[in-house]
Design an enzyme around this catalytic site. Structure first.
Site, PDB file in Angstrom:
ATOM      1  N   LYS A  73       0.817  -1.213   0.000  1.00  0.00           N
ATOM      2  CA  LYS A  73       0.000   0.000   0.000  1.00  0.00           C
ATOM      3  C   LYS A  73       0.847   1.258   0.000  1.00  0.00           C
ATOM      4  O   LYS A  73       1.852   1.341   0.708  1.00  0.00           O
ATOM      5  CB  LYS A  73      -0.895   0.027   1.247  1.00  0.00           C
ATOM      6  CG  LYS A  73      -2.059  -0.955   1.203  1.00  0.00           C
ATOM      7  CD  LYS A  73      -2.941  -0.772   2.420  1.00  0.00           C
ATOM      8  CE  LYS A  73      -3.956  -1.896   2.584  1.00  0.00           C
ATOM      9  NZ  LYS A  73      -5.041  -1.842   1.603  1.00  0.00           N
ATOM     10  N   ARG A 157     -23.021  -2.695  -4.559  1.00  0.00           N
ATOM     11  CA  ARG A 157     -24.362  -2.541  -5.136  1.00  0.00           C
ATOM     12  C   ARG A 157     -24.476  -1.239  -5.907  1.00  0.00           C
ATOM     13  O   ARG A 157     -25.123  -1.170  -6.950  1.00  0.00           O
ATOM     14  CB  ARG A 157     -25.429  -2.600  -4.041  1.00  0.00           C
ATOM     15  CG  ARG A 157     -25.798  -4.016  -3.629  1.00  0.00           C
ATOM     16  CD  ARG A 157     -27.166  -3.999  -2.958  1.00  0.00           C
ATOM     17  NE  ARG A 157     -27.559  -5.313  -2.474  1.00  0.00           N
ATOM     18  CZ  ARG A 157     -28.182  -6.218  -3.229  1.00  0.00           C
ATOM     19  NH1 ARG A 157     -28.451  -5.956  -4.502  1.00  0.00           N
ATOM     20  NH2 ARG A 157     -28.520  -7.381  -2.729  1.00  0.00           N
ATOM     21  N   GLY A 206     -14.014  -4.891   5.461  1.00  0.00           N
ATOM     22  CA  GLY A 206     -14.934  -5.361   6.500  1.00  0.00           C
ATOM     23  C   GLY A 206     -15.337  -6.815   6.387  1.00  0.00           C
ATOM     24  O   GLY A 206     -16.181  -7.284   7.147  1.00  0.00           O
ATOM     25  N   SER A 228      -8.131  -7.202   8.309  1.00  0.00           N
ATOM     26  CA  SER A 228      -8.101  -7.537   9.730  1.00  0.00           C
ATOM     27  C   SER A 228      -8.861  -8.827  10.019  1.00  0.00           C
ATOM     28  O   SER A 228      -8.592  -9.495  11.013  1.00  0.00           O
ATOM     29  CB  SER A 228      -8.716  -6.390  10.521  1.00  0.00           C
ATOM     30  OG  SER A 228      -8.335  -5.148   9.961  1.00  0.00           O
TER      31      SER A 228
END
Lengths: 284, 206
Positions: A73, A157, A206, A228
């Site tokens: 990153k 979406r 997430g 994570s």
């Protein structure tokens, strides 16, 4: 050719790792690639401070430890970090909102690099602006470090839903879409013709369970990033394998059920409304 | 009638990971019936199998967890026609160098390959190649591609490439042996169907 590697990662899981030991666990579990970073998003959230590119020593250690592609990153707009990563021969650079942005108006000019870039997006306009800057892969931003998949689902979406609408738009409406999305008309025309982004669309932010992976793959993601969610869980090696299997067999609930059984606790999640910093709001 | 013909050419594409849809699109364009293979039950009635590009370590893991490894062993033993591109070539080889020690290869063609033999992503390259048996050159996209280090006596080398930065060093990049064809690169990314056509010719026994 830059896009080609992203095509090869489809149907796979890219895992965040902070050192060589975690990278080995990820590769052992069947990760298609690993993402090197200094701290996983949950820790960045907890500890605060400025989050930057990893120490090159850590990246080199990870490159030496695994045979799969290594991504790393760089901060949004920090083209000097990206130059460092390119000189280290990382396989992909993630210009990432998880790190603290270095430029409040400009993203990196990704055409100036040989190494391909992945960038996050919350909606189709953002995705197309990143592609016009040279991104070879788009991922949903989601809300990293929360263990809560709701934002990733919202972003996917939104991106896929708008592409579906553009496919049915007439030529005048396509110009209106370009204005509304602040995106180049030629990319809008390409979506109208193909129904797809011109680069692969992956999902991040997430994801914590095998069923989360199955959900976003069924919604149209072509591969998943897990940050994570793996190394903040009870049994990272087992959870990593389970998410790899659930991603490959996303449309077979019996396999997702089997690999979800007795996995131990997932990372502790966070309600989005309780967050002080929303990482997804970084980037322009 | 067309339906019967396409069923007669039911071709599996190993669909655990990688650029599966490019291969199914090429096969459908040739009038074959592509079948995405993710479970042991999917292999019934296959006349040929394509192993796509992707990460060979991931596919190796998923072949074991899905039970498809035993099916693939059977198909290799039965001499089923197969085409493997990039990671698919690694899976069909007899020996993998610079891979993971637990990584499987199924020995369908007697080649020894080195993973990422041309180097990391920044060393990826494209070029035009003469391929034996094809009239026009093939545009070849090499992405972290495997290098063929050794070929057995039964293997025919159909194309070679000069290794970038090493003038005079040539390596095989398309090989065939009996009904099995492998390539280090990705004709499917360019929509080039000619290696798939060779595979279908094996099916028809030409």
């Amino acid at each position: 050719m830059k896009r080609g590697l992203a095509e090869m990662l489809r149907g796979g899981v890219i895992m965040d790792v902070v050192d060589a030991e975690q990278a080995k666990i990820a590769e052992d579990a069947g990760a298609v690639a690993v993402m090197a970073l200094e701290r996983v998003p949950a820790d960045i959230r907890r500890d605060g401070g400025v989050a930057r590119m990893s120490d090159p020593a850590l990246i080199e250690g990870i490159q030496a430890a695994v045979t799969v592609p290594v991504m790393a990153k760089a901060r949004i707009g920090h083209f000097a970090e990206a130059q460092v990563l390119e000189s280290l021969e990382v396989d992909y650079i993630d210009e990432s909102e998880v790190l603290t942005p270095a430029d409040e108006a400009h993203h990196i000019d990704k055409w100036a690099f040989q190494v391909p870039f992945v960038c996050g997006a919350t909606n189709l306009g953002e995705a197309l602006r990143r592609i016009s800057e040279g991104a070879a892969m788009i991922r949903s931003k989601g809300e990293a470090g929360t263990g809560n998949v709701v934002e990733a689902v919202r972003h996917l979406r939104s991106i896929i839903g708008d592409m579906r609408k553009i496919q049915t738009a007439d030529s005048a409406e396509r110009y209106a879409w370009a204005k509304q999305l602040q995106a180049p008309i030629d990319l809008i025309e390409e979506i109208a013709a193909t129904g797809k982004l011109p680069v692969p669309l992956f999902c991040a932010g997430g994801l914590a369970t095998p069923a989360d992976a199955s959900l976003v793959m069924q919604l149209g993601a072509e591969a998943v990033f897990v940050g994570s969610g793996i190394f903040k869980s009870d049994d990272p090696a087992r959870r990593a394998r389970a998410i790899v299997e659930a991603t490959a067999h996303y449309d077979d609930p019996s396999i997702v059920a089997k690999v979800s059984t007795g996995l131990g606790s997932a990372m502790e999640g966070k309600e989005i409304s309780s967050l002080e910093v929303k990482l997804a709001e970084r980037g322009w | 009638m067309a339906d019967r013909r396409s069923r007669a050419r039911r071709v599996g594409v190993l669909g655990l990971q990688g650029d599966v849809s490019e291969h199914t699109a090429v096969l459908a364009g040739l009038g074959a019936e592509p079948v995405v293979v993710r479970r042991p039950a999917d292999v019934a009635g296959l006349k040929a199998l394509v192993l796509p590009g992707g990460e060979s370590t991931t596919m190796s893991f998923l072949l074991a967890s899905s039970g498809l490894d035993a099916e693939l062993e059977k198909m290799v033993a039965d001499g089923l026609p197969m085409l493997g591109t990039c990671a698919g070539m690694i899976l069909l080889s007899t020996k993998v160098l610079d891979g993971r020690p637990d990584q499987r290869c199924f020995g369908a063609i007697d080649v020894r390959v080195r993973r990422n033999g041309f180097g990391r992503q920044v060393r990826s390259f494209e070029t035009d190649l003469e391929v034996k048996g094809l009239d026009e050159p093939m545009h070849a996209v090499f992405i972290r591609a495997p290098v063929v280090e050794e070929t057995g006596p039964a293997v025919e080398v159909l194309a070679e490439v000069e290794v970038p930065g090493q003038p005079g060093t040539r390596r095989p990049v398309v090989c065939a042996s009996g009904p099995v064809i492998v390539s280090s690169f990705h004709p499917e990314l360019e929509g080039d169907s000619r290696l798939h056509e060779l595979l279908l010719r094996e099916v028809e026994g030409d």
